[in-house]
Enzyme design. Structure first.
Site, PDB file in Angstrom:
ATOM      1  N   ARG A  36      30.455  32.384  41.172  1.00 19.28           N
ATOM      2  CA  ARG A  36      31.083  33.027  42.350  1.00 19.28           C
ATOM      3  C   ARG A  36      32.443  32.037  42.594  1.00 19.28           C
ATOM      4  NH1 ARG A  36      29.223  33.175  47.941  1.00 19.28           N
ATOM      5  NH2 ARG A  36      30.529  34.749  48.913  1.00 19.28           N
ATOM      6  N   TRP A  64      18.667  39.812  42.596  1.00 22.46           N
ATOM      7  CA  TRP A  64      18.696  40.997  41.677  1.00 22.46           C
ATOM      8  C   TRP A  64      17.646  41.097  40.650  1.00 22.46           C
ATOM      9  CZ3 TRP A  64      22.810  38.827  44.022  1.00 22.46           C
ATOM     10  CH2 TRP A  64      23.763  39.729  44.702  1.00 22.46           C
TER      11      TRP A  64
END
Length: 274
Positions: free
Chosen positions: A30, A195
């Site tokens: 990220r 996720w």
């Protein structure tokens, strides 16, 4: 050149960046993405165009809403910068991001180095250039953000697959559960919602899980769900759910492209470590 080789060797397994092998894999990905993802192809002047220029090290940009929590990723790699001052932050962010993907089992990213850093917080991009998780029109939003960077539908879907790593924390992003059966015991600080069930492993399970939506403990954001709802996105999402090799190939290409967005290289063609 030597410092790049030393960093490369350190990131891929030496004690200096050992934490990248576990807890902070996703945050390092990220960090690189969010430094590069501010790029605007419609602005010719550097560094006003944004992109991979190391601006994310400055507090003003770290405080952007989309960057919540990234101060921890920066703290992890700051000792590397201190040890090897010849490496720019722009290169270090992208090196850590690509290496985290590989260390998690993903593809090798064809990277080049030599990015130039911005020098002052006044050169940081304005807030609002990064994608949001729950916009009113997810497909339109993704295209607006990624097309502005010069990326296409295939690259949008491929890059979305990096959500196979990591978890969302509601106290940071406003999304996800406080904890699930997959995150209640960590590693690291427990909690958040991932996720995928194996959220430190890079594979194509993100696409399978978003498609099936059989597990309420797995996160599906509006910008995830739309990959199987929008007809153009769905072609690639279905392909990647079935073919991990195809996903890895397209992901590596898209990640490399993203890592170069808005970058000013010295020398102009960059430095390859391949």
């Amino acid at each position: 050149m030597a410092v790049h080789h030393l960093l490369r060797r350190g990131v891929s397994g030496a004690s200096l960046l050992h934490p990248l092998r576990g807890l902070l894999l996703a945050s390092q990905v990220r960090l690189g993405w969010h430094d590069a993802g501010t790029y605007d192809k419609n602005i010719a002047e550097w560094p006003k165009c944004g992109g991979a220029n190391g601006s994310l090290r400055f507090e003003i940009e770290l405080k952007h809403g989309a960057n919540a929590g990234l101060v921890n990723a920066l703290k992890l790699i700051q000792p590397i910068k201190d040890k090897f001052p010849g490496i720019t932050y722009a290169d270090l962010f992208q090196l850590a991001s690509a290496t985290a993907i590989e260390e998690a089992g993903g593809p090798k990213i064809p990277m080049i180095y030599g990015r130039v850093d911005v020098t002052a917080p006044e050169q940081c991009p304005p807030e609002g250039r990064l994608p949001a998780a729950g916009p009113p029109s997810p497909a339109e939003h993704l295209r607006e953000v990624f097309y502005r960077m010069g990326l296409n539908d295939k690259e949008i879907v491929a890059l979305s697959g990096a959500h196979t790593l990591g978890r969302a924390r509601p106290e940071r992003s406003g999304w996800g559960k406080p904890e699930t059966k997959y995150t209640k015991d960590g590693p690291g600080a427990p909690g958040g919602q991932s996720w995928t069930s194996q959220w430190l492993k890079f594979d194509n399970s993100y696409f399978k899980d978003v498609k099936e939506r059989r597990d309420e403990d797995l996160l599906v954001l509006p910008t995830d769900a739309v990959l199987f709802e929008d007809s153009a996105f769905k072609v690639y999402a279905e392909k990647y759910a079935e073919d991990q090799d195809a996903f890895f190939e397209d992901y590596a290409e898209a990640h490399a492209k993203l890592s170069n967005l808005g970058a000013k290289f010295d020398p102009p063609k960059g430095i390859s470590l391949q």
